[in-house]
Write an enzyme that holds these catalytic residues in place. Sequence first.
Site, PDB file in Angstrom:
ATOM      1  N   LYS A   1       0.852  -1.218  -0.042  1.00 30.34           N
ATOM      2  CA  LYS A   1       0.026   0.051   0.018  1.00 30.34           C
ATOM      3  C   LYS A   1       0.649   1.326   0.003  1.00 30.34           C
ATOM      4  O   LYS A   1       1.857   1.369   0.800  1.00 30.34           O
ATOM      5  CB  LYS A   1      -0.697   0.006   1.044  1.00 30.34           C
TER       6      LYS A   1
ATOM      7  N   SER B   1      -9.031   2.450   2.405  1.00 24.56           N
ATOM      8  CA  SER B   1      -8.077   3.259   1.386  1.00 24.56           C
ATOM      9  C   SER B   1      -7.331   2.233   0.931  1.00 24.56           C
ATOM     10  O   SER B   1      -6.235   2.629   0.119  1.00 24.56           O
ATOM     11  CB  SER B   1      -7.213   4.117   2.404  1.00 24.56           C
TER      12      SER B   1
ATOM     13  N   SER C   1     -10.187   0.607   6.365  1.00 27.98           N
ATOM     14  CA  SER C   1      -9.445   0.709   5.113  1.00 27.98           C
ATOM     15  C   SER C   1      -8.875  -0.651   4.753  1.00 27.98           C
ATOM     16  O   SER C   1      -8.402  -0.631   3.471  1.00 27.98           O
ATOM     17  CB  SER C   1      -8.235   1.719   5.395  1.00 27.98           C
TER      18      SER C   1
END
Length: 469
Positions: free
Chosen positions: A65, A140, A164
């Site tokens: 990520k 996210s 997320s």
Amino acid sequence: MRRGDVSSVELTTRMLDRIARFNPKINAIVTLAGDAALARARAADEARARGEWWGPFHGVPCTVKDTFEVAGVTTTAGLPTLKSHVPARDAVVVARLRRAGAVVLGKTNVPPAAADWQSYNEVFGVSNNPWDLARTPGGSTGGGAAALAAGLTYLEPGSDLGGSIRVPAHFCGVYGHKPTLGVVPLRGHIPPPPGTPPGPPPLLPVAGPLARSAADLRAALEALGGPDEEEARAYRWSLAPARGTRLADYRIGFVLDDPACRVSSDVREVHARATEALRRAGAKLEEGWPPGVSPAQQYDTYLYLLNSVFAFTLRDDQVEEMRRRAETQDGSYQAKQALAWTAPFKNYAVAVGRRNAARAVWQEYFRTHDAFLLPTAFVAAFPHDASPRMFDRRLATPEGARQYLDLLFWISFATLTGLPATTAPIGLTRDGLPVGVQIVGPYLEDATPIDVAGRLAEVIGGFTPPKGF
């Protein structure tokens, strides 16, 4: 890999080929480190030939990520101000993945500062859901979930404050695990800004893995977990064993809906089928919230603490206006935010006390129960919406439009209490969109919800790839 049936170079080359073919459709992987990945893969194969074994992910290609710093690789957190930021040091989770043998392919897309349930930003653009390119993969950790679903990576470390990890896993039909608070160190994660000195342990956010199976989640958590450098001088962490070895061993509570945040009928249908499958498989099921749990009160406490995290964004010249807004508590998200941003510190202390009481209530429940099932979100993946104000966004459901920020409700209970929670795919809506159930487990017993997720796959099926990928 260990037997030599496939080499790391073969796997890595396959992933790079798939990225070249499929990533343009979904824009999930936004920074590619192909040359470094192939060099690492060759080193992994040479090490295996010498009889060396680096760890459980020896030679396995993974992505990271774009909120976790990777040494020598651009790390932006979706922020234009960081578009040229190239860290000198790996974040803890990246260093531990490498220590476990992983090959880092590159970075996956996120919203700016990881603060949305969609993954788009000015630096890299919009990520699409491989199940429907017109819809978001979530956020996210949206780029990572999309990459997993599309078969562009085998593993992704994510982070979770407002769902997320869990919401993208739900939207993309993959597995995601929000660990017990504090199990996986967050050092090297953005936010906070790069170079921020270490502070006290965080109250809500965590780091954890996404994968295509529950077994991979467990292996990843064992690789990622444990205290950071300073704390490791004094104590160690080990993953407590799961409480059962088959579904019939587990006593599981569940709720399919709640008046405070009604679940869309198409999503609720999938949850109902999964619950019935669990019952037929022998799991001992009990419907209803745990005794002493007030969903509305716990949600309000979570919102207060969550909003407090972002109070630093309030400018001095906005304080008086925000105080006036806080005087009218009309139940809106704007009013709740205004209160959290302007109330005296004693209100924050009261909220922390309520949070601790909530954890105690849940832990008492887990003395007699092993897991608790609830939706991850009230909707499946929704169409892209780049309108600037989250307060004004609305999500369509068969029952009518809903507030965008209602996405916080179902993920709030595990985050508030610091409990582990695994999201696992359980089927598709009538429109062919994935649905993931959220499995909350006892404090520090992360293996239990992960195991329930794996056992659930045995009776209803686990990950299935989207068509065309």
